[in-house]
Design a protein around this motif. Structure first.
Motif, PDB file in Angstrom:
ATOM      1  N   LEU A 102      46.881  34.519  32.464  1.00 34.37           N
ATOM      2  CA  LEU A 102      45.901  35.240  33.276  1.00 34.37           C
ATOM      3  C   LEU A 102      44.613  35.465  32.498  1.00 34.37           C
ATOM      4  O   LEU A 102      43.517  35.177  32.997  1.00 34.37           O
ATOM      5  CB  LEU A 102      46.472  36.588  33.751  1.00 34.37           C
ATOM      6  N   TYR A 103      44.720  35.951  31.279  1.00 36.55           N
ATOM      7  CA  TYR A 103      43.529  36.206  30.464  1.00 36.55           C
ATOM      8  C   TYR A 103      42.790  34.907  30.162  1.00 36.55           C
ATOM      9  O   TYR A 103      41.560  34.882  30.130  1.00 36.55           O
ATOM     10  CB  TYR A 103      43.897  36.932  29.173  1.00 36.55           C
ATOM     11  N   ALA A 104      43.513  33.821  29.943  1.00 33.35           N
ATOM     12  CA  ALA A 104      42.858  32.527  29.688  1.00 33.35           C
ATOM     13  C   ALA A 104      42.055  32.099  30.911  1.00 33.35           C
ATOM     14  O   ALA A 104      40.938  31.567  30.776  1.00 33.35           O
ATOM     15  CB  ALA A 104      43.897  31.475  29.318  1.00 33.35           C
ATOM     16  N   SER A 105      42.583  32.330  32.105  1.00 35.20           N
ATOM     17  CA  SER A 105      41.862  31.980  33.337  1.00 35.20           C
ATOM     18  C   SER A 105      40.608  32.835  33.495  1.00 35.20           C
ATOM     19  O   SER A 105      39.540  32.327  33.860  1.00 35.20           O
ATOM     20  CB  SER A 105      42.760  32.167  34.561  1.00 35.20           C
ATOM     21  N   ILE A 106      40.719  34.124  33.225  1.00 35.09           N
ATOM     22  CA  ILE A 106      39.555  35.011  33.313  1.00 35.09           C
ATOM     23  C   ILE A 106      38.505  34.589  32.289  1.00 35.09           C
ATOM     24  O   ILE A 106      37.309  34.504  32.606  1.00 35.09           O
ATOM     25  CB  ILE A 106      39.957  36.480  33.090  1.00 35.09           C
ATOM     26  N   LEU A 107      38.945  34.297  31.088  1.00 39.88           N
ATOM     27  CA  LEU A 107      38.020  33.901  30.020  1.00 39.88           C
ATOM     28  C   LEU A 107      37.311  32.590  30.356  1.00 39.88           C
ATOM     29  O   LEU A 107      36.109  32.455  30.129  1.00 39.88           O
ATOM     30  CB  LEU A 107      38.777  33.785  28.699  1.00 39.88           C
ATOM     31  N   ARG A 108      38.040  31.635  30.931  1.00 36.87           N
ATOM     32  CA  ARG A 108      37.399  30.367  31.353  1.00 36.87           C
ATOM     33  C   ARG A 108      36.300  30.637  32.384  1.00 36.87           C
ATOM     34  O   ARG A 108      35.229  30.042  32.329  1.00 36.87           O
ATOM     35  CB  ARG A 108      38.433  29.404  31.924  1.00 36.87           C
ATOM     36  N   ARG A 138      26.408  31.015  31.353  1.00 37.42           N
ATOM     37  CA  ARG A 138      25.618  31.154  30.130  1.00 37.42           C
ATOM     38  C   ARG A 138      25.159  32.593  29.900  1.00 37.42           C
ATOM     39  O   ARG A 138      25.183  33.090  28.794  1.00 37.42           O
ATOM     40  CB  ARG A 138      24.384  30.263  30.182  1.00 37.42           C
ATOM     41  N   ASN A 139      24.713  33.219  30.949  1.00 38.01           N
ATOM     42  CA  ASN A 139      24.189  34.571  30.858  1.00 38.01           C
ATOM     43  C   ASN A 139      25.352  35.557  30.721  1.00 38.01           C
ATOM     44  O   ASN A 139      26.304  35.520  31.508  1.00 38.01           O
ATOM     45  CB  ASN A 139      23.362  34.855  32.128  1.00 38.01           C
ATOM     46  N   GLY A 140      25.270  36.461  29.740  1.00 42.37           N
ATOM     47  CA  GLY A 140      26.353  37.397  29.479  1.00 42.37           C
ATOM     48  C   GLY A 140      26.676  38.299  30.655  1.00 42.37           C
ATOM     49  O   GLY A 140      27.849  38.544  30.957  1.00 42.37           O
ATOM     50  N   GLN A 141      25.643  38.792  31.333  1.00 46.51           N
ATOM     51  CA  GLN A 141      25.881  39.666  32.481  1.00 46.51           C
ATOM     52  C   GLN A 141      26.537  38.899  33.624  1.00 46.51           C
ATOM     53  O   GLN A 141      27.455  39.393  34.264  1.00 46.51           O
ATOM     54  CB  GLN A 141      24.575  40.319  32.949  1.00 46.51           C
ATOM     55  N   GLU A 142      26.060  37.679  33.867  1.00 44.03           N
ATOM     56  CA  GLU A 142      26.671  36.847  34.915  1.00 44.03           C
ATOM     57  C   GLU A 142      28.119  36.530  34.572  1.00 44.03           C
ATOM     58  O   GLU A 142      28.980  36.501  35.456  1.00 44.03           O
ATOM     59  CB  GLU A 142      25.881  35.555  35.096  1.00 44.03           C
ATOM     60  N   ALA A 143      28.388  36.288  33.302  1.00 45.90           N
ATOM     61  CA  ALA A 143      29.753  35.997  32.856  1.00 45.90           C
ATOM     62  C   ALA A 143      30.669  37.191  33.114  1.00 45.90           C
ATOM     63  O   ALA A 143      31.788  37.034  33.623  1.00 45.90           O
ATOM     64  CB  ALA A 143      29.757  35.637  31.376  1.00 45.90           C
ATOM     65  N   LEU A 144      30.179  38.383  32.799  1.00 41.75           N
ATOM     66  CA  LEU A 144      30.974  39.582  33.012  1.00 41.75           C
ATOM     67  C   LEU A 144      31.255  39.799  34.494  1.00 41.75           C
ATOM     68  O   LEU A 144      32.397  40.064  34.888  1.00 41.75           O
ATOM     69  CB  LEU A 144      30.262  40.800  32.426  1.00 41.75           C
ATOM     70  N   VAL A 145      30.237  39.645  35.316  1.00 39.89           N
ATOM     71  CA  VAL A 145      30.411  39.806  36.769  1.00 39.89           C
ATOM     72  C   VAL A 145      31.397  38.773  37.299  1.00 39.89           C
ATOM     73  O   VAL A 145      32.291  39.097  38.085  1.00 39.89           O
ATOM     74  CB  VAL A 145      29.048  39.721  37.497  1.00 39.89           C
ATOM     75  N   ALA A 146      31.253  37.525  36.867  1.00 42.99           N
ATOM     76  CA  ALA A 146      32.153  36.462  37.339  1.00 42.99           C
ATOM     77  C   ALA A 146      33.589  36.735  36.918  1.00 42.99           C
ATOM     78  O   ALA A 146      34.523  36.561  37.707  1.00 42.99           O
ATOM     79  CB  ALA A 146      31.692  35.108  36.814  1.00 42.99           C
ATOM     80  N   GLY A 147      33.791  37.170  35.686  1.00 42.41           N
ATOM     81  CA  GLY A 147      35.129  37.485  35.206  1.00 42.41           C
ATOM     82  C   GLY A 147      35.730  38.654  35.960  1.00 42.41           C
ATOM     83  O   GLY A 147      36.905  38.635  36.346  1.00 42.41           O
ATOM     84  N   PHE A 156      41.895  37.944  42.163  1.00 37.20           N
ATOM     85  CA  PHE A 156      43.286  37.716  41.768  1.00 37.20           C
ATOM     86  C   PHE A 156      44.174  38.830  42.314  1.00 37.20           C
ATOM     87  O   PHE A 156      45.227  38.574  42.910  1.00 37.20           O
ATOM     88  CB  PHE A 156      43.390  37.640  40.233  1.00 37.20           C
ATOM     89  N   LEU A 157      43.752  40.075  42.123  1.00 37.33           N
ATOM     90  CA  LEU A 157      44.536  41.211  42.600  1.00 37.33           C
ATOM     91  C   LEU A 157      44.591  41.241  44.126  1.00 37.33           C
ATOM     92  O   LEU A 157      45.654  41.476  44.706  1.00 37.33           O
ATOM     93  CB  LEU A 157      43.953  42.519  42.061  1.00 37.33           C
ATOM     94  N   ARG A 158      43.456  40.981  44.753  1.00 36.31           N
ATOM     95  CA  ARG A 158      43.403  40.986  46.218  1.00 36.31           C
ATOM     96  C   ARG A 158      44.321  39.904  46.788  1.00 36.31           C
ATOM     97  O   ARG A 158      45.010  40.139  47.779  1.00 36.31           O
ATOM     98  CB  ARG A 158      41.966  40.760  46.687  1.00 36.31           C
ATOM     99  N   SER A 159      44.353  38.737  46.154  1.00 37.05           N
ATOM    100  CA  SER A 159      45.187  37.642  46.657  1.00 37.05           C
ATOM    101  C   SER A 159      46.674  37.983  46.590  1.00 37.05           C
ATOM    102  O   SER A 159      47.487  37.370  47.277  1.00 37.05           O
ATOM    103  CB  SER A 159      44.905  36.353  45.881  1.00 37.05           C
ATOM    104  N   ARG A 160      47.009  38.948  45.769  1.00 37.37           N
ATOM    105  CA  ARG A 160      48.404  39.380  45.632  1.00 37.37           C
ATOM    106  C   ARG A 160      48.651  40.724  46.310  1.00 37.37           C
ATOM    107  O   ARG A 160      49.717  41.323  46.131  1.00 37.37           O
ATOM    108  CB  ARG A 160      48.784  39.441  44.155  1.00 37.37           C
ATOM    109  N   SER A 161      47.642  41.194  47.030  1.00 42.16           N
ATOM    110  CA  SER A 161      47.730  42.487  47.743  1.00 42.16           C
ATOM    111  C   SER A 161      48.219  43.602  46.825  1.00 42.16           C
ATOM    112  O   SER A 161      49.153  44.340  47.149  1.00 42.16           O
ATOM    113  CB  SER A 161      48.641  42.375  48.970  1.00 42.16           C
ATOM    114  N   THR A 162      47.596  43.688  45.650  1.00 43.83           N
ATOM    115  CA  THR A 162      48.017  44.690  44.680  1.00 43.83           C
ATOM    116  C   THR A 162      46.790  45.266  43.969  1.00 43.83           C
ATOM    117  O   THR A 162      45.689  44.740  44.087  1.00 43.83           O
ATOM    118  CB  THR A 162      49.023  44.087  43.677  1.00 43.83           C
TER     119      THR A 162
END
Length: 174
Positions: A131-137, A143-152, A159-165
């Protein structure tokens, strides 16, 4: 200038019957570190005090997980999380962390307290690491740090929504 720590492939462990304990101020600077923390992190207590808790942050940890952690704490709630840390020589260690706001007698948050125990190895290997590897990818695709954080963070939410949790429900279901 401080030399950056280079991560190794060596995993280190601490005894199941011990807890890593630390306290921080509101900015996340370490105000207390117990003997187990110092031992596994390979720092003297004096080296840790006043340092940001991120001194032990492993680069494999997605920033989005820390955003979730800080958002929860800022909301005045406790959080449980699996975290991969890195010690002073670059070796890594996994923990199952319980982080809570520390309050004064009036209920104001004055810092944070964290107890970390050894995690279940099967959960780390089968669930958390992938899971963490997928988030990190996802974060690294920007490139932009803020965009990376938002995307992650959006990845985690989706991920949580897709599992209804919720995050808490996921962690406690493992």
């Amino acid at each position: 200038m401080k030399t950056p720590i280079v991560p190794t492939v060596n995993e280190v462990f601490f005894p199941d019957n011990e807890l890593i304990v630390s306290k921080t101020d509101l900015k996340g600077r370490i105000t207390y570190a117990n003997k187990t923390f110092c031992s596994i992190a390979r720092y003297e207590e004096a080296e840790l005090l006043g340092q940001p808790h991120s001194i032990i942050r492993h680069p494999d940890m997605p920033r989005a997980v820390f955003k979730l952690l800080w958002d929860t704490l800022d909301d005045g709630r406790e959080i449980f999380a699996y975290v991969k840390n890195m010690n002073k020589v670059g070796d890594y260690y996994w923990v199952f962390a319980h982080v809570t706001p520390s309050r004064d007698k009036h209920g104001n948050i004055i810092g944070y307290h964290s107890n970390r125990r050894t995690p279940r190895r099967d959960i780390v290997a089968d669930v958390i690491t992938p899971l963490y590897a997928s988030i990190l990818r996802e974060e690294q695709a920007h490139r932009n740090g803020q965009e990376a954080l938002v995307a992650g963070f959006n990845f985690v939410v989706d991920f949580l929504r897709s599992r209804s949790t919720t995050y808490d429900e996921l962690i406690f279901s493992l």
